[in-house]
Design an enzyme around this catalytic site. Sequence first.
Site, PDB file in Angstrom:
ATOM      1  N   GLU A 249       0.884  -1.176   0.000  1.00 48.00           N
ATOM      2  CA  GLU A 249       0.000   0.000   0.000  1.00 48.00           C
ATOM      3  C   GLU A 249       0.914   1.215   0.000  1.00 48.00           C
ATOM      4  O   GLU A 249       1.537   1.525   1.013  1.00 48.00           O
ATOM      5  CB  GLU A 249      -0.888   0.000   1.256  1.00 48.00           C
ATOM      6  CG  GLU A 249      -1.816  -1.189   1.391  1.00 48.00           C
ATOM      7  CD  GLU A 249      -2.989  -1.147   0.414  1.00 48.00           C
ATOM      8  OE1 GLU A 249      -3.143  -0.137  -0.298  1.00 48.00           O
ATOM      9  OE2 GLU A 249      -3.727  -2.127   0.355  1.00 48.00           O
ATOM     10  N   CYS A 283      -2.160   9.331   2.434  1.00 45.23           N
ATOM     11  CA  CYS A 283      -1.871   8.662   1.155  1.00 45.23           C
ATOM     12  C   CYS A 283      -2.983   8.925   0.159  1.00 45.23           C
ATOM     13  O   CYS A 283      -2.735   9.117  -1.026  1.00 45.23           O
ATOM     14  CB  CYS A 283      -1.688   7.169   1.375  1.00 45.23           C
ATOM     15  SG  CYS A 283      -3.063   6.390   2.241  1.00 45.23           S
TER      16      CYS A 283
HETATM   17  P1  NDP Z   1       8.239   4.829   4.629  1.00 48.96           P
HETATM   18  O1  NDP Z   1       8.215   4.154   3.317  1.00 48.96           O
HETATM   19  O2  NDP Z   1       9.361   5.727   4.953  1.00 48.96           O
HETATM   20  O3  NDP Z   1       8.166   3.763   5.820  1.00 48.96           O
HETATM   21  C1  NDP Z   1       7.115   2.825   5.935  1.00 48.96           C
HETATM   22  C2  NDP Z   1       7.535   1.728   6.890  1.00 48.96           C
HETATM   23  O4  NDP Z   1       8.579   0.959   6.291  1.00 48.96           O
HETATM   24  C3  NDP Z   1       8.106   2.241   8.209  1.00 48.96           C
HETATM   25  O5  NDP Z   1       7.711   1.388   9.261  1.00 48.96           O
HETATM   26  C4  NDP Z   1       9.596   2.135   7.971  1.00 48.96           C
HETATM   27  O6  NDP Z   1      10.333   2.042   9.132  1.00 48.96           O
HETATM   28  C5  NDP Z   1       9.666   0.846   7.194  1.00 48.96           C
HETATM   29  N1  NDP Z   1      10.896   0.656   6.436  1.00 48.96           N
HETATM   30  C6  NDP Z   1      11.798   1.570   6.012  1.00 48.96           C
HETATM   31  N2  NDP Z   1      12.785   0.973   5.306  1.00 48.96           N
HETATM   32  C7  NDP Z   1      12.515  -0.347   5.276  1.00 48.96           C
HETATM   33  C8  NDP Z   1      13.136  -1.484   4.699  1.00 48.96           C
HETATM   34  N3  NDP Z   1      14.254  -1.384   3.997  1.00 48.96           N
HETATM   35  N4  NDP Z   1      12.569  -2.704   4.867  1.00 48.96           N
HETATM   36  C9  NDP Z   1      11.413  -2.835   5.560  1.00 48.96           C
HETATM   37  N5  NDP Z   1      10.771  -1.794   6.138  1.00 48.96           N
HETATM   38  C10 NDP Z   1      11.302  -0.564   5.998  1.00 48.96           C
HETATM   39  O7  NDP Z   1       6.830   5.586   4.719  1.00 48.96           O
HETATM   40  P2  NDP Z   1       6.337   6.612   5.821  1.00 48.96           P
HETATM   41  O8  NDP Z   1       6.311   5.946   7.151  1.00 48.96           O
HETATM   42  O9  NDP Z   1       7.094   7.877   5.672  1.00 48.96           O
HETATM   43  O10 NDP Z   1       4.814   6.818   5.382  1.00 48.96           O
HETATM   44  C11 NDP Z   1       4.438   7.731   4.414  1.00 48.96           C
HETATM   45  C12 NDP Z   1       4.182   7.040   3.093  1.00 48.96           C
HETATM   46  O11 NDP Z   1       3.209   6.012   3.283  1.00 48.96           O
HETATM   47  C13 NDP Z   1       3.589   7.958   2.043  1.00 48.96           C
HETATM   48  O12 NDP Z   1       4.189   7.707   0.791  1.00 48.96           O
HETATM   49  C14 NDP Z   1       2.123   7.555   2.018  1.00 48.96           C
HETATM   50  O13 NDP Z   1       1.482   7.848   0.817  1.00 48.96           O
HETATM   51  C15 NDP Z   1       2.212   6.092   2.279  1.00 48.96           C
HETATM   52  N6  NDP Z   1       0.954   5.582   2.799  1.00 48.96           N
HETATM   53  C16 NDP Z   1       0.207   4.764   2.006  1.00 48.96           C
HETATM   54  C17 NDP Z   1      -1.021   4.312   2.442  1.00 48.96           C
HETATM   55  C18 NDP Z   1      -1.841   3.375   1.608  1.00 48.96           C
HETATM   56  O14 NDP Z   1      -2.736   2.755   2.165  1.00 48.96           O
HETATM   57  N7  NDP Z   1      -1.619   3.260   0.313  1.00 48.96           N
HETATM   58  C19 NDP Z   1      -1.563   4.719   3.751  1.00 48.96           C
HETATM   59  C20 NDP Z   1      -0.685   5.557   4.504  1.00 48.96           C
HETATM   60  C21 NDP Z   1       0.528   5.974   4.034  1.00 48.96           C
HETATM   61  P3  NDP Z   1      10.957   3.375   9.799  1.00 48.96           P
HETATM   62  O15 NDP Z   1       9.860   4.368   9.928  1.00 48.96           O
HETATM   63  O16 NDP Z   1      11.400   2.871  11.106  1.00 48.96           O
HETATM   64  O17 NDP Z   1      12.037   3.814   8.866  1.00 48.96           O
END
Ligand code: NDP
Length: 503
Positions: A249, A283
């Site tokens: 997502e 998002c």
């Molecule tokens: P990120 O992509 O930065 O992070 C998402 C999650 O992935 C966090 O828990 C992060 O951990 C983790 N993560 C980071 N690197 C890795 C890796 N290499 N392997 C596995 N996990 C990893 O997104 P954000 O948290 O900044 O959220 C915002 C984004 O989410 C926006 O693009 C938004 O559009 C999208 N979003 C989409 C939704 C949907 O339903 N389509 C709903 C809500 C948001 P950590 O934070 O600890 O780095």
Amino acid sequence: MTTVQDPRSDAAPAGEDRPTFEVRNPGTGDLVGTWPVQSEAEVEETVARARLAAEWWAEIGYAERRKRLDAFRGVIARRIHQLAHLVHDEMGKPHSDAFLEVALVLDHLAWAGKHAPKVLGQERRSTGLINANLKATVEHHPLGVIGVIGPWNYPVFTPMGSIVYALAGGNAVVFKPSEFTPGVGAWLVAAFAEVVPEHPVLQLVTGDGSTGAALCRAGVDKVAFTGSTATAKRVMATCAETLTPLVAECGGKDALIVDRDADLAAAADGAVWGGIANAGQTCIGVERIYVHQDVAAELARLLVERFDDLRAGADPAAAVGPITMPSQVRIIDQHVADAKAAGGRVLAGGAPTQGQVVQPTLLTDVPEDCAAVAEETFGPTLVLRAVRDMDEAVTLTNASRYHLGASVYGKADAERVARRIRSGMVSVNSVLAFAIVPTVPFGGVGDSGFGRIHGEEGLKEFCYSHSVVRQRWKAPLPLTSFARTAKHEETLGKIIALLHGGK
Ligand code: NDP
């Protein structure tokens, strides 16, 4: 200053010799909590515990799971203000928005628990004329252990979209919340443990991206990732190492289309709330508006009126909170600056950013190839553009590489326009409505990801289909046997000609 620790022992308290990270309130800078960065070995141990819990959880059956999920719902509903407060503290959104976010999860919990048996339980399928001697059934079995990796922007609603449906399907879950909102994750896990004390069916791991990557490698049966498109690509590459399936997502650049027969006041309301609520960090937030040229001036006037009433700040009276991630502030400011440099005009807002507080901004005359139109801004900005007709609105909407959600305001043609949009979901004469209806699937196309949460599709996403075909009596034609003779083949040939030879 309050320090929140995981109330359960799964995430051991931060010791001196292990890496930790801090969570600070984006509005005040106050320390909210300190959490361990859990190692690969700890994540593996957690998943191993989850595997045993999954067996028990699958075994207790739909009715008992529904009872527990209903009890979980009750705990959340009764302590909704406590959880909303924590959401506010960790990621900065106003308390009332956090309250709404939590409230919207409750219907999903009720629906998933109630409908899981019907959606996933055994179902008879037809076998056709030639196979009339067979009886076929399909049911959906839980995959086992689901790794849920969540973002910070809706730290309750978004991960729960996977967690609730995975649990209702009979899976155990290991949840890795964003490093901005681990306390919210810990709250959910602790609340669930109150109603399911027997086994660690829902567990927490905390840390940064490396902990998320460890979860992808830990032998879970599926990863439900919500986050940015860039991170999804890394997660997918990691999951590929172990052929672990993935729901992704990801980001969006949702458009709101306004036809000339639309209720313009409603469209302006929807655009401003859909675009600016949660400081635009949604998002499925509205980032682009395409309005029929005949009503563009009036819509612009109504939008400006509403922007003039909006103020971002870190104080409780501000309708719009601060930006959660410090690094995002620069991206939002850059999108606005680039748009202005390319000829864009600021119609409303646009006051300079102070710290992590970005004021809502309405832009127009921005070329479609500017980042403010083409990339996910994830801030309190809206770009308005007048279009010739609905064909042009649909073409521009679909030209994005993101295809998550969209909205259409109008009367005569609104649903026809909605059906032409390439996206997972569309709201007509409202914004974000599809996210709160538990019966409809939620997910994107293209760079917005794949797989579905919510609804029947969301329940099935965390299960595998299991077919059983039983021979009830001996087949008159022994097709799957070496006893098949030339005579049998001749008979089969005649039946095939009758059934399929056709016109
Ligand atoms: P990120 O992509 O930065 O992070 C998402 C999650 O992935 C966090 O828990 C992060 O951990 C983790 N993560 C980071 N690197 C890795 C890796 N290499 N392997 C596995 N996990 C990893 O997104 P954000 O948290 O900044 O959220 C915002 C984004 O989410 C926006 O693009 C938004 O559009 C999208 N979003 C989409 C939704 C949907 O339903 N389509 C709903 C809500 C948001 P950590 O934070 O600890 O780095």
